[in-house]
Design a protein around this motif. Structure first.
Motif, PDB file in Angstrom:
ATOM      1  N   LEU A 154       3.794 -25.394  -8.770  1.00  0.00           N
ATOM      2  CA  LEU A 154       4.241 -26.754  -9.076  1.00  0.00           C
ATOM      3  C   LEU A 154       4.610 -26.896 -10.549  1.00  0.00           C
ATOM      4  CD1 LEU A 154       1.762 -28.938  -6.988  1.00  0.00           C
ATOM      5  CD2 LEU A 154       4.173 -28.488  -6.514  1.00  0.00           C
ATOM      6  N   VAL A 155       3.803 -26.302 -11.420  1.00  0.00           N
ATOM      7  CA  VAL A 155       4.126 -26.354 -12.849  1.00  0.00           C
ATOM      8  C   VAL A 155       5.444 -25.631 -13.124  1.00  0.00           C
ATOM      9  CG1 VAL A 155       3.432 -25.551 -15.144  1.00  0.00           C
ATOM     10  CG2 VAL A 155       1.749 -26.633 -13.645  1.00  0.00           C
ATOM     11  N   ALA A 156       5.609 -24.452 -12.540  1.00  0.00           N
ATOM     12  CA  ALA A 156       6.845 -23.695 -12.728  1.00  0.00           C
ATOM     13  C   ALA A 156       8.045 -24.464 -12.180  1.00  0.00           C
ATOM     14  CB  ALA A 156       6.739 -22.328 -12.042  1.00  0.00           C
ATOM     15  N   TYR A 157       7.840 -25.175 -11.069  1.00  0.00           N
ATOM     16  CA  TYR A 157       8.935 -25.960 -10.489  1.00  0.00           C
ATOM     17  C   TYR A 157       9.347 -27.071 -11.443  1.00  0.00           C
ATOM     18  CZ  TYR A 157      11.745 -27.444  -6.486  1.00  0.00           C
ATOM     19  OH  TYR A 157      12.792 -27.725  -5.648  1.00  0.00           O
ATOM     20  N   GLY A 158       8.342 -27.752 -12.021  1.00  0.00           N
ATOM     21  CA  GLY A 158       8.641 -28.812 -12.976  1.00  0.00           C
ATOM     22  C   GLY A 158       9.359 -28.286 -14.210  1.00  0.00           C
ATOM     23  N   VAL A 159       8.928 -27.107 -14.696  1.00  0.00           N
ATOM     24  CA  VAL A 159       9.591 -26.480 -15.845  1.00  0.00           C
ATOM     25  C   VAL A 159      11.046 -26.165 -15.500  1.00  0.00           C
ATOM     26  CG1 VAL A 159       9.685 -24.412 -17.289  1.00  0.00           C
ATOM     27  CG2 VAL A 159       7.487 -25.521 -16.848  1.00  0.00           C
ATOM     28  N   SER A 160      11.277 -25.630 -14.313  1.00  0.00           N
ATOM     29  CA  SER A 160      12.642 -25.278 -13.917  1.00  0.00           C
ATOM     30  C   SER A 160      13.538 -26.507 -13.849  1.00  0.00           C
ATOM     31  CB  SER A 160      12.637 -24.544 -12.567  1.00  0.00           C
ATOM     32  OG  SER A 160      12.361 -25.428 -11.488  1.00  0.00           O
ATOM     33  N   MET A 161      12.995 -27.620 -13.382  1.00  0.00           N
ATOM     34  CA  MET A 161      13.774 -28.861 -13.319  1.00  0.00           C
ATOM     35  C   MET A 161      14.125 -29.348 -14.723  1.00  0.00           C
ATOM     36  SD  MET A 161      11.525 -30.641 -10.298  1.00  0.00           S
ATOM     37  CE  MET A 161      12.324 -32.245 -10.313  1.00  0.00           C
ATOM     38  N   GLY A 162      13.168 -29.257 -15.638  1.00  0.00           N
ATOM     39  CA  GLY A 162      13.433 -29.647 -17.017  1.00  0.00           C
ATOM     40  C   GLY A 162      14.466 -28.760 -17.677  1.00  0.00           C
ATOM     41  N   LEU A 163      14.407 -27.451 -17.411  1.00  0.00           N
ATOM     42  CA  LEU A 163      15.369 -26.518 -17.986  1.00  0.00           C
ATOM     43  C   LEU A 163      16.780 -26.774 -17.453  1.00  0.00           C
ATOM     44  CD1 LEU A 163      13.390 -23.144 -17.981  1.00  0.00           C
ATOM     45  CD2 LEU A 163      13.808 -24.693 -19.904  1.00  0.00           C
ATOM     46  N   MET A 164      16.887 -27.162 -16.199  1.00  0.00           N
ATOM     47  CA  MET A 164      18.205 -27.498 -15.650  1.00  0.00           C
ATOM     48  C   MET A 164      18.794 -28.713 -16.355  1.00  0.00           C
ATOM     49  SD  MET A 164      18.228 -26.742 -11.533  1.00  0.00           S
ATOM     50  CE  MET A 164      20.004 -26.993 -11.469  1.00  0.00           C
ATOM     51  N   VAL A 165      17.933 -29.675 -16.675  1.00  0.00           N
ATOM     52  CA  VAL A 165      18.410 -30.845 -17.425  1.00  0.00           C
ATOM     53  C   VAL A 165      18.930 -30.406 -18.789  1.00  0.00           C
ATOM     54  CG1 VAL A 165      17.720 -33.000 -18.535  1.00  0.00           C
ATOM     55  CG2 VAL A 165      16.899 -32.477 -16.235  1.00  0.00           C
ATOM     56  N   ARG A 166      18.159 -29.565 -19.483  1.00  0.00           N
ATOM     57  CA  ARG A 166      18.556 -29.103 -20.812  1.00  0.00           C
ATOM     58  C   ARG A 166      19.819 -28.219 -20.769  1.00  0.00           C
ATOM     59  NH1 ARG A 166      17.490 -32.771 -23.865  1.00  0.00           N
ATOM     60  NH2 ARG A 166      15.450 -32.926 -24.888  1.00  0.00           N
ATOM     61  N   ALA A 167      20.012 -27.496 -19.676  1.00  0.00           N
ATOM     62  CA  ALA A 167      21.223 -26.680 -19.551  1.00  0.00           C
ATOM     63  C   ALA A 167      22.472 -27.555 -19.496  1.00  0.00           C
ATOM     64  CB  ALA A 167      21.139 -25.783 -18.321  1.00  0.00           C
ATOM     65  N   GLY A 168      22.333 -28.737 -18.918  1.00  0.00           N
ATOM     66  CA  GLY A 168      23.428 -29.697 -18.904  1.00  0.00           C
ATOM     67  C   GLY A 168      24.641 -29.282 -18.101  1.00  0.00           C
ATOM     68  N   LEU A 169      24.415 -28.495 -17.062  1.00  0.00           N
ATOM     69  CA  LEU A 169      25.533 -28.005 -16.250  1.00  0.00           C
ATOM     70  C   LEU A 169      25.468 -28.502 -14.811  1.00  0.00           C
ATOM     71  CD1 LEU A 169      25.640 -24.336 -17.585  1.00  0.00           C
ATOM     72  CD2 LEU A 169      27.289 -26.161 -18.062  1.00  0.00           C
ATOM     73  N   GLY A 170      24.619 -29.488 -14.561  1.00  0.00           N
ATOM     74  CA  GLY A 170      24.478 -30.019 -13.209  1.00  0.00           C
ATOM     75  C   GLY A 170      23.093 -29.777 -12.658  1.00  0.00           C
TER      76      GLY A 170
END
Length: 225
Positions: A23-39
């Motif tokens: 769950l923690v890794a999933y939340g981190v991945s969601m945050g990283l997708m936001v920071r990537a800014g590519l969708g």
């Protein structure tokens, strides 16, 4: 005590670790997708759109929307588990923390690897979380509940939900882009791979299909956090 419950109890520490690391890794991945800014993936597109209109953080909106979706489980007769409740709280908190800790990135040469890292991490998190066998996330419980109540195929139900969510999120200003497409194409194979990697011997095997890409998957075959 049955053999199944005995085996499950003996693996409880590992299952709990897998649940919460996942769950923690999933939340981190969601945050990283936001920071990537590519969708973003569909539900995050919606949550981001709602965040922009409410002034709340995307993590807060993720928590609130997860809790509201759980209310829909009542008429659908779905039963939440430890993983379900933990999902509602942890994903949003970790997502916000990740966005706060990772600075905004402007260079495409960094954003692309960041997106790839986020998607792969999401697949690994999915394998960890599902293999722990503590219950579906709120959004997947909604999907399986609608499948059982309507008799429609899981693939159709999931597609309808995600297209609706994606359209609503885009209309609200959520980030729809190449990352959305990459996620949609990659998450199934990645999740299948990591489900095999993190499977716990002696427990019922988690479904081999996670994003309902097969013609007629079972209700459990589309479980994601």
């Amino acid at each position: 005590m049955t053999q199944r419950s005995t085996v499950g109890g003996s693996h409880l520490p590992r299952r709990l670790v897998q649940l919460y690391v996942g769950l923690v890794a999933y939340g981190v991945s969601m945050g990283l997708m936001v920071r990537a800014g590519l969708g973003l993936e569909p539900w995050s597109v919606l949550n981001q759109g709602l965040a922009r209109h409410t002034g709340a953080s995307i993590g807060t909106v993720t928590i609130v929307s997860g809790a509201l979706i759980l209310l829909l489980w009542i008429p659908l007769r779905q039963r939440p588990g430890l993983g379900t409740v933990s999902n509602v709280v942890i994903l949003g908190l970790v997502m916000d923390a990740t966005i706060a800790l990772v600075p905004e990135v402007r260079l495409l040469a960094i954003r692309i690897p960041l997106l790839v890292t986020a998607v792969v991490l999401n697949g690994a998190a999915t394998g960890l979380y599902i293999s722990a066998r503590f219950g579906a996330g709120p959004r997947d419980g909604l999907m399986t509940g609608l499948h059982l109540r309507t008799g429609r195929p899981v693939r159709l139900v999931r597609t309808c939900i995600e297209v609706t969510v994606l359209a609503a999120g885009f209309a609200l200003g959520g980030s729809l882009g190449v990352g959305t497409v990459v996620y949609a194409l990659a998450i199934g194979p990645l999740a299948q791979f990591f489900l095999r990697c993190f499977a716990i011997k002696g427990l019922p095997e988690p479904s081999s299909v996670v994003v309902a890409r097969s013609p007629e998957p079972s209700p459990e075959s589309a479980i994601l956090p």
